[in-house]
Design a protein around this motif. Structure first.
Motif, PDB file in Angstrom:
ATOM      1  N   ALA A 294      -0.520  -4.152   4.868  1.00 42.62           N
ATOM      2  CA  ALA A 294       0.001  -5.440   5.318  1.00 42.62           C
ATOM      3  C   ALA A 294       0.469  -6.229   4.103  1.00 42.62           C
ATOM      4  CB  ALA A 294      -1.077  -6.219   6.072  1.00 42.62           C
ATOM      5  N   HIS A 295       1.197  -7.306   4.362  1.00 41.51           N
ATOM      6  CA  HIS A 295       1.585  -8.213   3.290  1.00 41.51           C
ATOM      7  C   HIS A 295       1.254  -9.646   3.703  1.00 41.51           C
ATOM      8  CE1 HIS A 295       5.191  -9.266   5.625  1.00 41.51           C
ATOM      9  NE2 HIS A 295       5.381  -7.973   5.794  1.00 41.51           N
ATOM     10  N   ASP A 296       1.263 -10.555   2.711  1.00 42.30           N
ATOM     11  CA  ASP A 296       0.933 -11.946   2.998  1.00 42.30           C
ATOM     12  C   ASP A 296       1.862 -12.543   4.040  1.00 42.30           C
ATOM     13  OD1 ASP A 296      -0.686 -13.231   0.304  1.00 42.30           O
ATOM     14  OD2 ASP A 296       0.383 -11.348   0.055  1.00 42.30           O
ATOM     15  N   ARG A 297       1.318 -13.427   4.853  1.00 42.80           N
ATOM     16  CA  ARG A 297       2.155 -14.295   5.653  1.00 42.80           C
ATOM     17  C   ARG A 297       2.028 -15.711   5.093  1.00 42.80           C
ATOM     18  NH1 ARG A 297       2.399 -15.821  12.137  1.00 42.80           N
ATOM     19  NH2 ARG A 297       4.247 -17.136  11.905  1.00 42.80           N
TER      20      ARG A 297
ATOM     21  N   GLN B 278      -2.573  -2.527  -2.490  1.00 46.83           N
ATOM     22  CA  GLN B 278      -2.685  -3.909  -2.936  1.00 46.83           C
ATOM     23  C   GLN B 278      -4.130  -4.274  -3.279  1.00 46.83           C
ATOM     24  OE1 GLN B 278      -0.078  -5.893  -3.474  1.00 46.83           O
ATOM     25  NE2 GLN B 278       1.273  -4.241  -2.816  1.00 46.83           N
ATOM     26  N   PHE B 279      -5.087  -3.654  -2.595  1.00 44.38           N
ATOM     27  CA  PHE B 279      -6.483  -4.024  -2.828  1.00 44.38           C
ATOM     28  C   PHE B 279      -6.959  -3.558  -4.189  1.00 44.38           C
ATOM     29  CE2 PHE B 279     -11.099  -3.469  -2.430  1.00 44.38           C
ATOM     30  CZ  PHE B 279     -11.450  -4.731  -1.978  1.00 44.38           C
ATOM     31  N   TRP B 280      -6.628  -2.326  -4.565  1.00 46.72           N
ATOM     32  CA  TRP B 280      -7.051  -1.791  -5.856  1.00 46.72           C
ATOM     33  C   TRP B 280      -5.881  -1.745  -6.833  1.00 46.72           C
ATOM     34  CZ3 TRP B 280      -9.835   2.162  -2.436  1.00 46.72           C
ATOM     35  CH2 TRP B 280     -11.165   1.776  -2.238  1.00 46.72           C
ATOM     36  N   ARG B 281      -5.095  -2.811  -6.883  1.00 50.65           N
ATOM     37  CA  ARG B 281      -4.002  -2.893  -7.862  1.00 50.65           C
ATOM     38  C   ARG B 281      -4.624  -3.077  -9.243  1.00 50.65           C
ATOM     39  NH1 ARG B 281       1.506  -4.280  -7.973  1.00 50.65           N
ATOM     40  NH2 ARG B 281       1.541  -4.505  -5.699  1.00 50.65           N
ATOM     41  N   HIS B 282      -4.167  -2.308 -10.210  1.00 52.84           N
ATOM     42  CA  HIS B 282      -4.857  -2.297 -11.492  1.00 52.84           C
ATOM     43  C   HIS B 282      -3.868  -2.057 -12.625  1.00 52.84           C
ATOM     44  CE1 HIS B 282      -4.569   2.159 -11.331  1.00 52.84           C
ATOM     45  NE2 HIS B 282      -4.753   1.964 -10.039  1.00 52.84           N
TER      46      HIS B 282
ATOM     47  N   ILE C 133      -2.714  -2.002   9.554  1.00 50.23           N
ATOM     48  CA  ILE C 133      -1.725  -1.962  10.640  1.00 50.23           C
ATOM     49  C   ILE C 133      -2.388  -1.869  12.012  1.00 50.23           C
ATOM     50  CG2 ILE C 133       0.148  -1.033   9.243  1.00 50.23           C
ATOM     51  CD1 ILE C 133      -0.376   1.699  10.458  1.00 50.23           C
ATOM     52  N   THR C 134      -3.686  -1.590  12.063  1.00 48.34           N
ATOM     53  CA  THR C 134      -4.402  -1.582  13.342  1.00 48.34           C
ATOM     54  C   THR C 134      -5.204  -2.862  13.544  1.00 48.34           C
ATOM     55  OG1 THR C 134      -6.448  -0.552  12.550  1.00 48.34           O
ATOM     56  CG2 THR C 134      -4.632   0.922  13.110  1.00 48.34           C
ATOM     57  N   GLY C 135      -5.275  -3.721  12.532  1.00 48.99           N
ATOM     58  CA  GLY C 135      -6.028  -4.971  12.610  1.00 48.99           C
ATOM     59  C   GLY C 135      -6.459  -5.386  11.217  1.00 48.99           C
ATOM     60  N   ILE C 136      -6.391  -6.679  10.916  1.00 45.54           N
ATOM     61  CA  ILE C 136      -6.730  -7.173   9.577  1.00 45.54           C
ATOM     62  C   ILE C 136      -8.238  -7.293   9.479  1.00 45.54           C
ATOM     63  CG2 ILE C 136      -6.341  -8.977   7.876  1.00 45.54           C
ATOM     64  CD1 ILE C 136      -3.810  -7.437   8.717  1.00 45.54           C
TER      65      ILE C 136
END
Length: 503
Positions: free
Chosen positions: A137-140, A43-47, A330-333
């Motif tokens: 992760a995904h948005d909450r 998601q971070f490097w979606r291009h 998954i270990t912390g945002i």
């Protein structure tokens, strides 16, 4: 075991997964990299896809050079098999356990490869020596009246459309919620031509000061975050985007789609303050209240979780399950810098190294710095307890199954049940197409507050033994066995080439 004989399976090709795969290859291990998308980067490097490249792609991404170096190196490496469009739908637990802890090799990892809604997908059964979980992760998004209207987007969805398709979700857009992620969402929307009418952060200045300012010298190692912030602020000034603290979207209005939103001031606990409402005409609203880790596969593998529901890891990113490692959100945002550092540690140790190896000295230091950054992020921008004050009886809490707040509370009160499983079956909350990914944490919190003693069956919305949809025909088909240990020749060559892409 010699590193050249180690087979490492990395699940997820975002920053943490790419870093883990690269680190494992650096030690000589063979790597299989899986991602559900048809592109690497997460998601971070979606291009943009390769057939529609942009000469200015780097302008929309922080660390674009890092992504290019990681992805191009791995794609050109014969020791790294890459499967795009790969959905992991189940992980078997190791049958060998000592005092409740798995020992020996992980169990089989079951995968289908192909278009999510397509036919003829291939089943794989992978049996690696080590697994690195980097599922992200995904948005909450917290519910409010009208959030189920067309035109209400999560911040991540809006940013994905802007980055991956160069599409703006609307002409007049409001961005609201909590956290610094609101800033890149607004920037991406402005870049695609949308008019961003305002960014509304629910937390007040006092909360931000308490979260960010103590012991400021500890942030020296995260100075690059200040540079990012300065870039976003410059963009806000250039596009004349207002930024307001202590305000939130408390309702969306419209018939067939959103036509306006109500913004209100909220107290320190996010409870709306009566008499402060302001109505703004919009054709889209983007809302994000932080992120929820994607824990399905970690739970399926038997990994222990922390009290705040992240995967528990040791100094080498090892989980409670032997030979299973975890890295990233998954270990912390904590953002991309923490994900990269954790990924490198996880990949190195999964390939036979140790956490104390000299090669990891810088990564250990960066991991410590950005874990501190993550703690400040939660302290400053975390969800506050008064948010249910935004709900009305008719507010939809489960969008897939259209379960209202009053229906959920009514079922809990009339049945007297403290079982999440039972209440899901009686109301269908969390049983829709998203399988509770959007509403699960919200439903748990709402029920936990209303039920005397809270929920009591130990079930959580993250527990999904079948982690991704699979057809009965695919389930019945014989999988290609041991792909991770026997190489690509046993896998259908045509499918492998289509999923790997050009090198």
């Amino acid at each position: 075991m010699n590193a050249s004989n180690i087979q490492v399976l990395v699940i997820g090709a975002g920053p943490a997964g790419l870093a883990a795969a690269r680190a494992a290859r650096a030690r000589g291990a063979s790597v299989t990299l899986l991602d559900s998308s048809d592109q690497l980067g997460g998601q971070f490097w979606r291009h943009l896809p390769p057939e529609r490249p942009s000469a200015e792609e780097r302008m929309l991404h922080h660390g674009w050079a890092t992504f290019r170096e990681l992805s191009e190196t791995l794609e050109a490496d014969d020791g790294c098999q890459i499967f795009r469009g790969a959905q992991v739908w189940a992980i078997e637990r190791s049958p060998e356990r000592v005092d409740g802890t798995a020992v020996g090799l992980p169990g089989a990892v079951h995968v289908v490869v192909g278009e999510p809604d397509g036919v003829g997908r291939q089943r794989l059964a992978l049996r690696p020596n080590a697994i690195v979980l980097a599922t992200g992760a995904h948005d909450r998004t917290l519910p409010f009246p009208g959030w189920d209207l067309p035109g209400v987007f999560t911040g991540g969805a809006a940013q994905a459309l802007a980055k991956g398709e160069r599409l703006a979700v609307g002409r007049r857009v409001v961005v609201a919620g909590a956290g610094p992620f609101l800033l890149p969402v607004a920037a991406a929307l402005a870049t695609t031509g949308a008019t961003v009418l305002g960014v509304f952060e629910a937390n007040r200045a006092a909360a931000l000061v308490r979260g960010w300012l103590p012991n400021p010298w500890e942030l020296v190692g995260a100075a690059n975050k200040g540079t990012e912030l300065a870039g976003y602020l410059a963009g806000h000034l250039r596009h004349r985007i207002p930024y307001r603290l202590g305000r939130a979207v408390v309702a969306a209005h419209g018939s067939d789609r959103v036509e306006s939103v109500t913004i209100a001031s909220v107290a320190a606990d996010w409870a709306p303050i009566p008499g402060t409402e302001q109505r703004i005409e919009v054709d889209a609203v983007c809302v994000s209240h932080g992120f929820t880790p994607r824990l399905e596969l970690a739970i399926a593998a038997g990994c222990a979780l922390t009290a705040d529901r992240f995967v528990k890891v040791d100094d080498g990113q090892g989980t409670s399950v032997s030979s299973v490692f975890a890295a990233g959100e998954i270990t912390g945002i904590g953002g991309v810098d923490l994900a990269l550092a954790e990924g490198r540690v996880a990949g190195h140790v999964a390939a036979g190294g140790t956490a104390s190896d000299r090669e990891l000295r810088q990564d250990r230091r960066r991991r410590r710095t950005f874990r501190g950054f993550a703690a400040r992020l939660e302290a400053a921008h975390g969800i506050r307890s008064g948010w249910p004050g935004m709900l009305t009886d008719g507010t939809i809490v489960c969008r897939c199954e259209e379960v209202s707040f009053s229906a959920l509370c009514g079922a809990a009160e009339s049945t007297g049940s403290r079982s999440l499983r039972s209440l899901k079956l009686s109301t269908r909350v969390g049983l829709g197409i998203c399988q509770g990914r959007v509403c699960g944490r919200t439903v748990e919190e709402l029920l936990g507050r209303r039920l005397v003693g809270g929920l009591g069956d130990g079930v959580t919305a993250d527990r999904r033994p079948i982690a991704a949809p699979i057809r009965l025909g695919e389930l019945a088909a014989d999988p290609v066995a041991d792909v991770a240990t026997s190489g690509v020749d046993e896998f259908d060559q045509r499918n492998s080439e289509s999923t790997r892409g050009p090198t």
